[in-house]
Design an enzyme around this catalytic site. Structure first.
Site, PDB file in Angstrom:
ATOM      1  N   LYS A   1       0.844  -1.208   0.000  1.00 53.27           N
ATOM      2  CA  LYS A   1       0.000   0.000   0.000  1.00 53.27           C
ATOM      3  C   LYS A   1       0.874   1.251   0.000  1.00 53.27           C
ATOM      4  CE  LYS A   1      -2.361   0.754   3.843  1.00 53.27           C
ATOM      5  NZ  LYS A   1      -2.038   2.041   4.509  1.00 53.27           N
TER       6      LYS A   1
ATOM      7  N   ARG B   1       2.431   5.971  -3.246  1.00 57.42           N
ATOM      8  CA  ARG B   1       3.480   6.874  -3.722  1.00 57.42           C
ATOM      9  C   ARG B   1       3.552   6.850  -5.243  1.00 57.42           C
ATOM     10  NH1 ARG B   1       4.577   5.611   1.333  1.00 57.42           N
ATOM     11  NH2 ARG B   1       6.014   6.862   2.617  1.00 57.42           N
TER      12      ARG B   1
ATOM     13  N   ARG C   1      -7.360  13.903  12.982  1.00 59.76           N
ATOM     14  CA  ARG C   1      -5.943  13.611  12.735  1.00 59.76           C
ATOM     15  C   ARG C   1      -5.251  14.875  12.207  1.00 59.76           C
ATOM     16  NH1 ARG C   1      -5.591   7.833   9.704  1.00 59.76           N
ATOM     17  NH2 ARG C   1      -3.379   8.132  10.199  1.00 59.76           N
TER      18      ARG C   1
ATOM     19  N   SER D   1       6.294  10.663   9.077  1.00 61.49           N
ATOM     20  CA  SER D   1       7.117  10.688   7.861  1.00 61.49           C
ATOM     21  C   SER D   1       6.264  10.950   6.621  1.00 61.49           C
ATOM     22  CB  SER D   1       7.860   9.366   7.700  1.00 61.49           C
ATOM     23  OG  SER D   1       6.949   8.300   7.494  1.00 61.49           O
TER      24      SER D   1
ATOM     25  N   ASP E   1       4.069   0.118  12.316  1.00 58.72           N
ATOM     26  CA  ASP E   1       2.831  -0.547  11.892  1.00 58.72           C
ATOM     27  C   ASP E   1       2.778  -2.019  12.284  1.00 58.72           C
ATOM     28  OD1 ASP E   1       1.589   1.656  10.870  1.00 58.72           O
ATOM     29  OD2 ASP E   1       2.108   1.269   8.791  1.00 58.72           O
TER      30      ASP E   1
ATOM     31  N   ARG F   1      -5.706  -2.847  11.324  1.00 62.98           N
ATOM     32  CA  ARG F   1      -4.605  -3.600  11.934  1.00 62.98           C
ATOM     33  C   ARG F   1      -5.012  -4.249  13.259  1.00 62.98           C
ATOM     34  NH1 ARG F   1      -1.097  -3.088   8.223  1.00 62.98           N
ATOM     35  NH2 ARG F   1      -0.588  -1.085   7.249  1.00 62.98           N
TER      36      ARG F   1
END
Length: 416
Positions: free
Chosen positions: A23, A28, A104, A151, A298, A372
């Site tokens: 992903k 990107r 967020r 990041s 993650d 997750r």
């Protein structure tokens, strides 16, 4: 939809599972493909996040003067599209998302883009989505931002940098978070022929308005592989699962799994066809383990649950970014592992789990709309029956997860 998982085991000692592209790499490259249409991509992710990203990028070709783009829960898409839409001259956008997305923060990225000359304002709460973006040509090329939050802010700037008239000189302030993800972005830019440098706290990206035709094959997702590492770790000795397709010199930080899971008796072999075979071998069960996951946060949920399932204690550090994910993942882990019988404590950037041999059965695991959480807890079904609430959330990154579990022998008793 809740899923009831009966206590199961991997039916065959040699199972094969196909996992689609990363992903992180896909999102990107989708943005780079929008900037340079002569890029073609193979093995793209089938995740909701990548689907949202692709639809948002395609939506810019509508004739509407002001376009409303809803990225739902897709944090990567929110950050990357903020930068991308800021350089779409003559087009206006409102970028929004789910109620959680509106909590967020995005202020650091917005301020960095404003330093470059972008025109971005907040539609509701200062510092948070939704935001209004008026696309324009950005001529400033020097910017600085705090590097210890996410990041993705940095990668968002780097991805649009080669299309800026004067390129980009980015100064990172403070400790840098998730360096592998920054290096992934730079490596993908290099792969399509864009010149970059990363020395100490400064990243430079040279301007490049055209590139040669490029065909890129995306490596499969290591974060998705983590759940299979956990399954093998919790399985009988001799269990083997083959996953496709992975590189030994991966750009993904979560490839750290290979070394980390040696501590749980999981051996990884890289095969000639780019698959990996992961096997459970005999190992000395340690009482407690220490991992710094700053470069791969993650996989923290997966590792914590693996340790709990094996009765091993752990102290995980470098987790400050987990507070601003789909949910506060540290508090979520504490809540759900405690229900299962764990003794666990968390701080703003760490988690400590005590060794325990007790696992409570048939507990409903709340997922907090976090993919997750659902997938990290599922491997415990190798030890006890378990219920996963809102199981459909896995589609955010791994839509075929439950079908893949069934394919290796897991019993899904009911869908409610």
């Amino acid at each position: 939809m809740n899923i009831h998982l009966q206590k199961s085991k991997v039916k065959s000692q040699k199972s094969i599972v196909k996992i689609t592209g990363s992903k992180s790499e896909t999102n990107r490259l989708l943005l780079l493909q929008a900037l340079y249409p002569n890029i073609t991509l193979e093995n793209t992710s089938n995740s909701d996040d990548s689907d949202v990203m692709l639809k948002a990028l395609n939506s810019q070709f509508t004739t509407d003067h002001l376009q409303l783009i809803d990225v739902h829960h897709a944090g990567t898409a929110m950050r990357f599209l903020t930068a991308y839409f800021a350089i779409q001259e003559g087009k206006d956008f409102v970028l929004t998302g789910s109620p959680r997305m509106k909590e967020r923060p995005i202020k650091i990225l917005v301020e960095a883009l404003q330093q470059l000359g972008a025109e971005i304002t907040y539609e509701e709460k200062e510092g948070f989505p939704p935001i209004k973006i008026i696309g324009k040509k950005l001529t400033n090329n020097k910017v600085s931002l705090p590097a210890n939050v996410s990041s993705q802010y940095i990668s968002a700037l780097l991805l649009i940098a080669p299309k800026l008239e004067n390129g980009l000189e980015l100064t990172l302030e403070g400790e840098i978070t998730s360096i592998p993800y920054i290096k992934m972005t730079l490596a993908l830019l290099n792969e399509i022929g864009i010149e970059t440098s990363f020395i100490e706290d400064k990243i430079i990206v040279k301007p490049q308005f055209t590139i040669h035709n490029s065909q890129l094959t995306i490596e499969s997702d290591w974060s998705s592989a983590s759940y299979w590492f956990s399954i093998v770790a919790l399985s009988e000795i001799g269990t083997q699962i083959t996953l496709s397709s992975y590189k030994q010199n991966s750009l993904q930080g979560d490839a750290a799994l290979v070394e980390i899971y040696k501590n749980f008796g999981v051996e990884t072999v890289f095969n000639n066809d780019n698959s990996i075979s992961i096997s459970k071998i005999n190992f000395k069960n340690q009482k407690s383990l220490l991992f710094n996951l700053q470069s791969s946060p993650d996989i923290a949920q997966t590792i914590a649950v693996t340790c709990f399932g094996l009765g091993i204690g752990c102290h995980l550090t470098g987790l400050h970014t987990l507070k601003i994910k789909e949910t506060d993942r540290l508090e979520a882990l504490k809540n759900e592992l405690t229900k299962l019988g764990a003794t666990i404590s968390v701080t703003n950037d760490s988690l400590t789990l005590e060794p325990s041999e007790i696992i409570n059965e048939s507990i409903s695991i709340k997922t907090y709309q976090d993919h997750r959480m659902a997938m990290a807890f599922a491997p415990l079904v190798l030890k006890v029956p378990i219920i996963i609430d809102e199981a459909e959330v896995v589609s955010k990154s791994y839509p075929t997860f439950w079908d893949d579990l069934k394919s290796v022998g897991f019993t899904i008793a009911s869908h409610l």
